[in-house]
Write an enzyme that holds these catalytic residues in place. Structure first.
Site, PDB file in Angstrom:
ATOM      1  N   ASP A  37       0.862  -1.179   0.000  1.00 53.06           N
ATOM      2  CA  ASP A  37       0.000   0.000   0.000  1.00 53.06           C
ATOM      3  C   ASP A  37       0.912   1.248   0.000  1.00 53.06           C
ATOM      4  OD1 ASP A  37      -2.579   1.422   0.796  1.00 53.06           O
ATOM      5  OD2 ASP A  37      -1.302   1.908   2.501  1.00 53.06           O
ATOM      6  N   ILE A  38       0.363   2.390  -0.378  1.00 50.46           N
ATOM      7  CA  ILE A  38       1.207   3.594  -0.462  1.00 50.46           C
ATOM      8  C   ILE A  38       0.986   4.533   0.733  1.00 50.46           C
ATOM      9  CG2 ILE A  38       1.772   5.645  -1.817  1.00 50.46           C
ATOM     10  CD1 ILE A  38       1.240   4.018  -4.348  1.00 50.46           C
ATOM     11  N   ASP A  39      -0.183   5.196   0.776  1.00 48.19           N
ATOM     12  CA  ASP A  39      -0.397   6.223   1.818  1.00 48.19           C
ATOM     13  C   ASP A  39      -0.540   5.589   3.195  1.00 48.19           C
ATOM     14  OD1 ASP A  39      -0.968   8.986   0.380  1.00 48.19           O
ATOM     15  OD2 ASP A  39      -1.898   7.411  -0.830  1.00 48.19           O
ATOM     16  N   ASP A 215      -2.151  -0.278   5.814  1.00 51.80           N
ATOM     17  CA  ASP A 215      -2.387   0.430   7.072  1.00 51.80           C
ATOM     18  C   ASP A 215      -3.854   0.710   7.355  1.00 51.80           C
ATOM     19  OD1 ASP A 215      -2.505   2.397   4.907  1.00 51.80           O
ATOM     20  OD2 ASP A 215      -2.711   3.870   6.513  1.00 51.80           O
TER      21      ASP A 215
HETATM   22  O1  LIG Z   1      -4.499   2.822  -0.442  1.00 49.80           O
HETATM   23  P1  LIG Z   1      -3.580   3.956  -0.094  1.00 49.80           P
HETATM   24  O2  LIG Z   1      -2.355   4.013  -0.947  1.00 49.80           O
HETATM   25  O3  LIG Z   1      -3.258   3.998   1.344  1.00 49.80           O
HETATM   26  O4  LIG Z   1      -4.432   5.277  -0.420  1.00 49.80           O
HETATM   27  C1  LIG Z   1      -5.549   5.603   0.433  1.00 49.80           C
HETATM   28  C2  LIG Z   1      -5.948   7.041   0.214  1.00 49.80           C
HETATM   29  O5  LIG Z   1      -4.775   7.823   0.456  1.00 49.80           O
HETATM   30  C3  LIG Z   1      -4.854   9.229   0.259  1.00 49.80           C
HETATM   31  O6  LIG Z   1      -5.549   9.814   1.345  1.00 49.80           O
HETATM   32  C4  LIG Z   1      -4.901   9.606   2.585  1.00 49.80           C
HETATM   33  O7  LIG Z   1      -3.573  10.175   2.525  1.00 49.80           O
HETATM   34  C5  LIG Z   1      -3.531  11.619   2.366  1.00 49.80           C
HETATM   35  C6  LIG Z   1      -2.060  12.009   2.217  1.00 49.80           C
HETATM   36  O8  LIG Z   1      -1.322  11.547   3.290  1.00 49.80           O
HETATM   37  C7  LIG Z   1      -4.190  12.260   3.582  1.00 49.80           C
HETATM   38  O9  LIG Z   1      -4.175  13.683   3.457  1.00 49.80           O
HETATM   39  C8  LIG Z   1      -5.643  11.757   3.690  1.00 49.80           C
HETATM   40  O10 LIG Z   1      -6.246  12.256   4.875  1.00 49.80           O
HETATM   41  C9  LIG Z   1      -5.677  10.213   3.732  1.00 49.80           C
HETATM   42  O11 LIG Z   1      -7.019   9.749   3.704  1.00 49.80           O
HETATM   43  C10 LIG Z   1      -5.455   9.564  -1.075  1.00 49.80           C
HETATM   44  O12 LIG Z   1      -5.672  10.952  -1.161  1.00 49.80           O
HETATM   45  C11 LIG Z   1      -6.711   8.774  -1.387  1.00 49.80           C
HETATM   46  O13 LIG Z   1      -7.090   8.999  -2.723  1.00 49.80           O
HETATM   47  C12 LIG Z   1      -6.406   7.286  -1.209  1.00 49.80           C
HETATM   48  O14 LIG Z   1      -7.566   6.514  -1.473  1.00 49.80           O
HETATM   49 MG   LIG Z   2      -2.880   3.250   3.087  1.00 53.65          MG
END
Ligand SMILES: O=P(O)(O)OC[C@H]1O[C@H](O[C@H]2O[C@H](CO)[C@@H](O)[C@H](O)[C@H]2O)[C@H](O)[C@@H](O)[C@@H]1O
Ligand SMILES: [Mg+2]
Length: 264
Positions: A37-39, A215
């Protein structure tokens, strides 16, 4: 450490801290496929979707690890595939985007998700209505739309209510996806778990045991698939919440350190 095949996923429960869960990668790289996963996993969370920071060494560490795994490393994210490549330039890893609704395989073939005209129009309305609320951000991801309230946490209830209403209008082909201070409308047919299974049906992933690292709630489907297929599942973050993941790592920073060490 050994991993036993466990067909029963069992009940979700807190994942114990277990960094050695990743050492199997360096001991038996030919046996494993890595799904990241990224974020909140590879990258620290930021105040806004655009404010994320990719440490310059990270793409190179991932590329080195990918080489050790004969290419069996994929990114599995809620972001759009088109958003991902610039983050990890100059490399183009296999990637599943929009929580599995679109996917680019190891051969570079991209399966896109359709954007019906009605959904396009709905995104415009969401941006106009909800996007006007102070601190609320609308992220247009093509075949999905995310509404973020990290900068306006008091809007949580309003955002949830509005997105439920939009979902009702959108119809049964769409689902609501709650994440970290975000609510999204995504294609209903997909999940990260399905994306991991699709990768595992193709070279260079096929025949390997999946190690899934994430996460958030949307990562639970890939944890379930990894557990079912005799792999390993790791949740990044403070241990405590209920999860199908069988191990945990405290932070993205710690995960990056481990990956960098494994990549050497
Ligand atoms: O599946 P992931 O790679 O974990 O992506 C999930 C979502 O991540 C992003 O939002 C989240 O991260 C942002 C930057 O750190 C943060 O500002 C936000 O509050 C989080 O929800 C992204 O913007 C989404 O499109 C993804 O689905
Ligand atoms: Mg994530």
């Amino acid at each position: 450490m050994t991993y036993e095949e466990q067909p029963d996923q069992g009940e979700a429960q807190p994942a114990p801290p277990n960094e050695p869960a990743l050492t199997a990668l360096s001991l038996y790289p030919q046996e494993w496929a890595l799904f990241l996963d990224i974020d909140g996993t590879l990258l620290d969370l930021a105040e806004t979707p655009e404010a994320i920071v990719v440490p310059p060494s990270l793409p190179f560490a991932l590329q080195a690890l990918s080489r050790q795994l004969d290419g069996a490393l994929a990114l599995v994210t809620g972001r759009a595939v088109a958003f991902v490549d610039p983050l990890f330039a100059p490399f183009h890893f296999p990637v599943a985007g929009l929580h599995g609704a679109e996917r680019r395989d190891a051969a570079g073939r991209l399966r896109r998700a359709l954007i019906p005209p009605a959904f396009q129009e709905m995104k415009r309305v969401i941006a106009q209505e909800v996007g006007a609320w102070p601190g609320v951000l609308v992220e247009d991801k093509g075949a999905a739309v995310a509404v973020h309230y990290r900068l306006a946490p008091e809007r949580e209830g309003d955002v949830a209510e509005a997105m439920q209403r939009y979902l009702h209008e959108a119809g049964p082909d769409w689902i609501l996806q709650h994440g970290k201070l975000v609510v999204e409308i995504c294609p209903a047919h997909a999940s990260k778990g399905h994306a991991v299974e699709a990768f595992l049906g193709e070279p260079p992933f096929s025949g390997r045991r999946p190690l899934a690292i994430g996460d958030d709630v949307t990562d639970e489907t890939m944890f379930g698939v990894a557990n079912r297929l005799g792999g390993q599942s790791v949740r990044v973050g403070t241990p405590g919440g209920k999860t199908l993941a069988r191990a945990s790592i405290p932070s993205p920073a710690r995960l990056r350190e481990i990956l960098a060490a494994l990549a050497k």
